[in-house]
Design an enzyme around this catalytic site. Structure first.
Site, PDB file in Angstrom:
ATOM      1  CE  LYS A  10      -4.099  -1.768   2.383  1.00 23.62           C
ATOM      2  NZ  LYS A  10      -4.910  -1.546   3.607  1.00 23.62           N
ATOM      3  CE1 TYR A  50      -9.476  -2.638   0.237  1.00 24.59           C
ATOM      4  CE2 TYR A  50      -8.920  -1.005  -1.429  1.00 24.59           C
ATOM      5  CZ  TYR A  50      -8.537  -1.875  -0.423  1.00 24.59           C
ATOM      6  OH  TYR A  50      -7.208  -1.976  -0.073  1.00 24.59           O
ATOM      7  CG  PHE A  58     -14.082   3.311   6.420  1.00 16.95           C
ATOM      8  CD1 PHE A  58     -13.436   2.505   5.491  1.00 16.95           C
ATOM      9  CD2 PHE A  58     -14.954   2.718   7.332  1.00 16.95           C
ATOM     10  CE1 PHE A  58     -13.637   1.137   5.457  1.00 16.95           C
ATOM     11  CE2 PHE A  58     -15.170   1.347   7.305  1.00 16.95           C
ATOM     12  CZ  PHE A  58     -14.504   0.563   6.360  1.00 16.95           C
ATOM     13  NE  ARG A  86      -6.112 -12.996   5.926  1.00 16.39           N
ATOM     14  CZ  ARG A  86      -6.528 -11.748   5.710  1.00 16.39           C
ATOM     15  NH1 ARG A  86      -6.160 -11.099   4.610  1.00 16.39           N
ATOM     16  NH2 ARG A  86      -7.315 -11.142   6.565  1.00 16.39           N
ATOM     17  CB  THR A  92      -7.051  -5.991   9.433  1.00 14.60           C
ATOM     18  OG1 THR A  92      -7.258  -7.173   8.664  1.00 14.60           O
ATOM     19  CG2 THR A  92      -7.346  -4.777   8.592  1.00 14.60           C
ATOM     20  NE  ARG A 103      -2.022  -5.729   7.574  1.00 17.81           N
ATOM     21  CZ  ARG A 103      -2.910  -6.601   7.105  1.00 17.81           C
ATOM     22  NH1 ARG A 103      -3.387  -7.551   7.890  1.00 17.81           N
ATOM     23  NH2 ARG A 103      -3.330  -6.505   5.862  1.00 17.81           N
ATOM     24  CG  ASN A 115      -3.494  -2.454   6.846  1.00 16.58           C
ATOM     25  OD1 ASN A 115      -3.318  -2.011   5.718  1.00 16.58           O
ATOM     26  ND2 ASN A 115      -4.438  -3.345   7.109  1.00 16.58           N
ATOM     27  CG  HIS A 118      -5.398  -6.294   0.058  1.00 22.69           C
ATOM     28  ND1 HIS A 118      -6.602  -6.427   0.706  1.00 22.69           N
ATOM     29  CD2 HIS A 118      -5.395  -7.206  -0.947  1.00 22.69           C
ATOM     30  CE1 HIS A 118      -7.308  -7.367   0.091  1.00 22.69           C
ATOM     31  NE2 HIS A 118      -6.597  -7.854  -0.911  1.00 22.69           N
ATOM     32  CD  GLU A 129      -8.166  -9.819  -3.180  1.00 27.15           C
ATOM     33  OE1 GLU A 129      -7.023 -10.210  -2.831  1.00 27.15           O
ATOM     34  OE2 GLU A 129      -9.008  -9.406  -2.365  1.00 27.15           O
TER      35      GLU A 129
END
Length: 140
Positions: A10, A50, A58, A86, A92, A103, A115, A118, A129
Site C-alpha cells: 500500500k 473494495y 470511510f 496473513r 488488519t 503490521r 497497515n 493488503h 484479485e
C-alpha cells in the site's frame, strides 16, 4: 497445498520505503514471487476491489489514500500461501498486531487503513484479485 495469493504493498509501505523489507519477509517464509508490478490505483479498480466497503463511511478516505501514491501488486506462491501471508502480516489493525509481524512492526497504530499491505483472505478472493490485477500471461 501450494497456492497463490495477491498482495498489495500500500501507499504507506511505499512512502516508508519498506517494499524490499516486506518482500524479504515473504521470501524468507519460502513464498515465491510469481508476478509483480507497480501501478496507480483508479476509482473503477478501487470500487471493484473494495466493493464490500463501498457503502461504509470511510470508503472515500480509503479510496483517496490508495490513490495518493503508486502501489506494488504481487502474486506470491507457496505452501498455504494465503494463511502464511496473513500470518506474516498480522491482524488488519496494526495496533492489534504483535511485534515480529509486518503490521506490528511497521503499521500505523492509530489509522487502521495505514497497515502496510493488503492480502487475499481466501482462495476465492485470491483468484478474483489476481485476475483483477494481472493477465494470465503475466503470472509466471
Amino acid at each position: 497445498m501450494t497456492e497463490k495469493t495477491l498482495v498489495i504493498l500500500k501507499p504507506d509501505c511505499m512512502e516508508k520505503k519498506l517494499a524490499g523489507t516486506v518482500l524479504a519477509r515473504f521470501e524468507a517464509a519460502d513464498l515465491e514471487v510469481k508476478a509483480c508490478k507497480m501501478i496507480r490505483m483508479t476509482d473503477p479498480v478501487l470500487r471493484e476491489h473494495y466493493a464490500h466497503l463501498i457503502d461504509k463511511p470511510f470508503f472515500g478516505f480509503l479510496s483517496n489514500y490508495m490513490k495518493r501514491n503508486p502501489v506494488i501488486v504481487l502474486v506470491l506462491e507457496g505452501e498455504n500461501a494465503i494463511a502464511t501471508t496473513r500470518k506474516i502480516l498480522g491482524p488488519t489493525k496494526s495496533a492489534d498486531a504483535p511485534a515480529g509481524t509486518i503490521r506490528g512492526d511497521f503499521g500505523d497504530k492509530e489509522i487502521v487503513t495505514f497497515n502496510i499491505c493488503h492480502a487475499s483472505d481466501s482462495p476465492e478472493s485470491a483468484t478474483a484479485e489476481i485476475s483483477r490485477f494481472f493477465k494470465p500471461e503475466e503470472v509466471f
